[in-house]
Design a protein around this motif. Sequence first.
Motif, PDB file in Angstrom:
ATOM      1  N   CYS A  21      92.712  36.240  92.178  1.00 49.18           N
ATOM      2  CA  CYS A  21      93.574  36.108  93.360  1.00 49.18           C
ATOM      3  C   CYS A  21      93.974  37.498  93.853  1.00 49.18           C
ATOM      4  O   CYS A  21      94.385  38.350  93.058  1.00 49.18           O
ATOM      5  CB  CYS A  21      94.819  35.307  92.978  1.00 49.18           C
ATOM      6  SG  CYS A  21      95.970  35.096  94.330  1.00 49.18           S
ATOM      7  N   HIS A  38      96.553  38.332  95.320  1.00 44.76           N
ATOM      8  CA  HIS A  38      98.001  38.576  95.243  1.00 44.76           C
ATOM      9  C   HIS A  38      98.357  39.313  93.949  1.00 44.76           C
ATOM     10  O   HIS A  38      98.812  40.445  94.001  1.00 44.76           O
ATOM     11  CB  HIS A  38      98.773  37.248  95.348  1.00 44.76           C
ATOM     12  CG  HIS A  38     100.244  37.433  95.204  1.00 44.76           C
ATOM     13  ND1 HIS A  38     101.013  36.605  94.428  1.00 44.76           N
ATOM     14  CD2 HIS A  38     101.092  38.362  95.718  1.00 44.76           C
ATOM     15  CE1 HIS A  38     102.274  37.018  94.491  1.00 44.76           C
ATOM     16  NE2 HIS A  38     102.341  38.074  95.267  1.00 44.76           N
ATOM     17  N   GLN A  39      98.136  38.684  92.792  1.00 51.38           N
ATOM     18  CA  GLN A  39      98.472  39.365  91.530  1.00 51.38           C
ATOM     19  C   GLN A  39      97.365  39.182  90.505  1.00 51.38           C
ATOM     20  O   GLN A  39      97.620  39.025  89.312  1.00 51.38           O
ATOM     21  CB  GLN A  39      99.816  38.844  90.989  1.00 51.38           C
ATOM     22  CG  GLN A  39     100.988  39.353  91.825  1.00 51.38           C
ATOM     23  CD  GLN A  39     102.337  38.969  91.270  1.00 51.38           C
ATOM     24  OE1 GLN A  39     102.449  38.332  90.226  1.00 51.38           O
ATOM     25  NE2 GLN A  39     103.377  39.334  91.979  1.00 51.38           N
ATOM     26  N   THR A  80      95.443  36.881  89.473  1.00 53.07           N
ATOM     27  CA  THR A  80      95.330  35.705  88.604  1.00 53.07           C
ATOM     28  C   THR A  80      93.913  35.153  88.700  1.00 53.07           C
ATOM     29  O   THR A  80      93.403  34.971  89.815  1.00 53.07           O
ATOM     30  CB  THR A  80      96.333  34.622  89.066  1.00 53.07           C
ATOM     31  OG1 THR A  80      97.644  35.172  88.954  1.00 53.07           O
ATOM     32  CG2 THR A  80      96.229  33.363  88.232  1.00 53.07           C
ATOM     33  N   CYS A 118      95.880  28.969  94.796  1.00 49.76           N
ATOM     34  CA  CYS A 118      96.032  29.660  93.515  1.00 49.76           C
ATOM     35  C   CYS A 118      97.155  28.978  92.741  1.00 49.76           C
ATOM     36  O   CYS A 118      98.213  28.683  93.297  1.00 49.76           O
ATOM     37  CB  CYS A 118      96.352  31.140  93.759  1.00 49.76           C
ATOM     38  SG  CYS A 118      96.743  32.029  92.233  1.00 49.76           S
ATOM     39  N   ARG A 134      99.148  30.132  90.518  1.00 43.12           N
ATOM     40  CA  ARG A 134     100.303  30.923  90.059  1.00 43.12           C
ATOM     41  C   ARG A 134     101.484  30.844  91.031  1.00 43.12           C
ATOM     42  O   ARG A 134     102.575  30.464  90.657  1.00 43.12           O
ATOM     43  CB  ARG A 134      99.848  32.375  89.879  1.00 43.12           C
ATOM     44  CG  ARG A 134     100.938  33.298  89.420  1.00 43.12           C
ATOM     45  CD  ARG A 134     100.638  33.934  88.090  1.00 43.12           C
ATOM     46  NE  ARG A 134     101.688  34.849  87.711  1.00 43.12           N
ATOM     47  CZ  ARG A 134     101.532  36.158  87.631  1.00 43.12           C
ATOM     48  NH1 ARG A 134     100.367  36.708  87.893  1.00 43.12           N
ATOM     49  NH2 ARG A 134     102.541  36.925  87.258  1.00 43.12           N
ATOM     50  N   HIS A 135     101.281  31.206  92.293  1.00 42.62           N
ATOM     51  CA  HIS A 135     102.377  31.130  93.264  1.00 42.62           C
ATOM     52  C   HIS A 135     102.014  30.218  94.437  1.00 42.62           C
ATOM     53  O   HIS A 135     102.691  30.217  95.454  1.00 42.62           O
ATOM     54  CB  HIS A 135     102.723  32.524  93.804  1.00 42.62           C
ATOM     55  CG  HIS A 135     103.063  33.513  92.744  1.00 42.62           C
ATOM     56  ND1 HIS A 135     102.202  34.527  92.368  1.00 42.62           N
ATOM     57  CD2 HIS A 135     104.138  33.608  91.928  1.00 42.62           C
ATOM     58  CE1 HIS A 135     102.759  35.224  91.390  1.00 42.62           C
ATOM     59  NE2 HIS A 135     103.920  34.690  91.094  1.00 42.62           N
ATOM     60  N   LEU A 136     100.903  29.500  94.307  1.00 45.19           N
ATOM     61  CA  LEU A 136     100.479  28.480  95.268  1.00 45.19           C
ATOM     62  C   LEU A 136     100.131  29.047  96.644  1.00 45.19           C
ATOM     63  O   LEU A 136     100.222  28.346  97.642  1.00 45.19           O
ATOM     64  CB  LEU A 136     101.547  27.381  95.405  1.00 45.19           C
ATOM     65  CG  LEU A 136     102.031  26.768  94.083  1.00 45.19           C
ATOM     66  CD1 LEU A 136     103.002  25.638  94.353  1.00 45.19           C
ATOM     67  CD2 LEU A 136     100.872  26.269  93.250  1.00 45.19           C
ATOM     68  N   TYR A 137      99.752  30.309  96.723  1.00 45.07           N
ATOM     69  CA  TYR A 137      99.261  30.833  97.991  1.00 45.07           C
ATOM     70  C   TYR A 137      97.971  30.098  98.350  1.00 45.07           C
ATOM     71  O   TYR A 137      97.188  29.710  97.463  1.00 45.07           O
ATOM     72  CB  TYR A 137      98.945  32.324  97.880  1.00 45.07           C
ATOM     73  CG  TYR A 137     100.147  33.246  97.817  1.00 45.07           C
ATOM     74  CD1 TYR A 137     101.436  32.769  97.602  1.00 45.07           C
ATOM     75  CD2 TYR A 137      99.977  34.614  97.968  1.00 45.07           C
ATOM     76  CE1 TYR A 137     102.515  33.635  97.543  1.00 45.07           C
ATOM     77  CE2 TYR A 137     101.048  35.487  97.909  1.00 45.07           C
ATOM     78  CZ  TYR A 137     102.322  34.992  97.687  1.00 45.07           C
ATOM     79  OH  TYR A 137     103.385  35.863  97.630  1.00 45.07           O
TER      80      TYR A 137
END
Length: 269
Positions: free
Chosen positions: A65, A67-68, A70, A84, A86-89
Amino acid sequence: MGRALAGRAPLTPAVVPTFHRVLPSAECVVGPPGETEFLAVQVGAADVLVTRMAAGHVVAFAADCPHQQTPLEGASFFEGKLRCGRHLYLYDLETGENVLPARDSSPEALRRLKPGYLPIHRVEERDGWIWVAEAPEPAPPCYDPAAERPLPAGSPPPPVVAPRPAAAAPGQAGGEPIVHQPESLDVRVGEEFQLVLATTPKPAHMWRSAVLAAGVAVVSEAFAPDQPPRHIARLVAHAPGEVEVRFTYGTPWGATPVETRSFLVRVAP
Ligand code: FES
């Protein structure tokens, strides 16, 4: 040395992407609803995932991902977009665009959330094989890296944005945050147990747990796309006493939870 002909634009050599043969087509099939399989392949130096979309074509994208970082092998689909875990983006697998939170964020929130874009690789299918381009496609036109960078020192403070009204919560059409009366349950030391909460597949909204004292630990939490969807937390009790486990529902970046549920867990020796 060549020179441009009068009246004509100079010719620029076309860049031919390098494709790698990665998988037999027959190994990449449309999965049953809710069970999409992402297949990991190596394309040159790039770690890539491939999957077959419901429409029948294959897409290939970066394995982590943006973002971070993942790993996306455990990601899922929400309304045709990659979600994703992890934070549902949400990311569009045709263009790499971040759909959420980018389309929903104020400029200052975007600088904080930094969703980036998901690198997409071109795919060709021929002779019963899937071929993936080694170099990713350019960033989607809507992606502006400057919009995700911190403001330069000395910039005027961003305007104060009025908070949005609370988003819809599980089981409620919208409005004020909800705080439920605590519930209680009895378990024994060493016992594994589940707490199940009604939820929604609303993009980027999730329950998050907090264990407010020692004695109980969260083993795993997951979104179950059942009808109706549920959030399932598995926990284990490892010391006697009383422990509050609190769940809050909202976006990872939301300052105020939309809904709060608490469980008082009494652990007997
Ligand atoms: S790491 Fe993927 S959404 Fe945050």
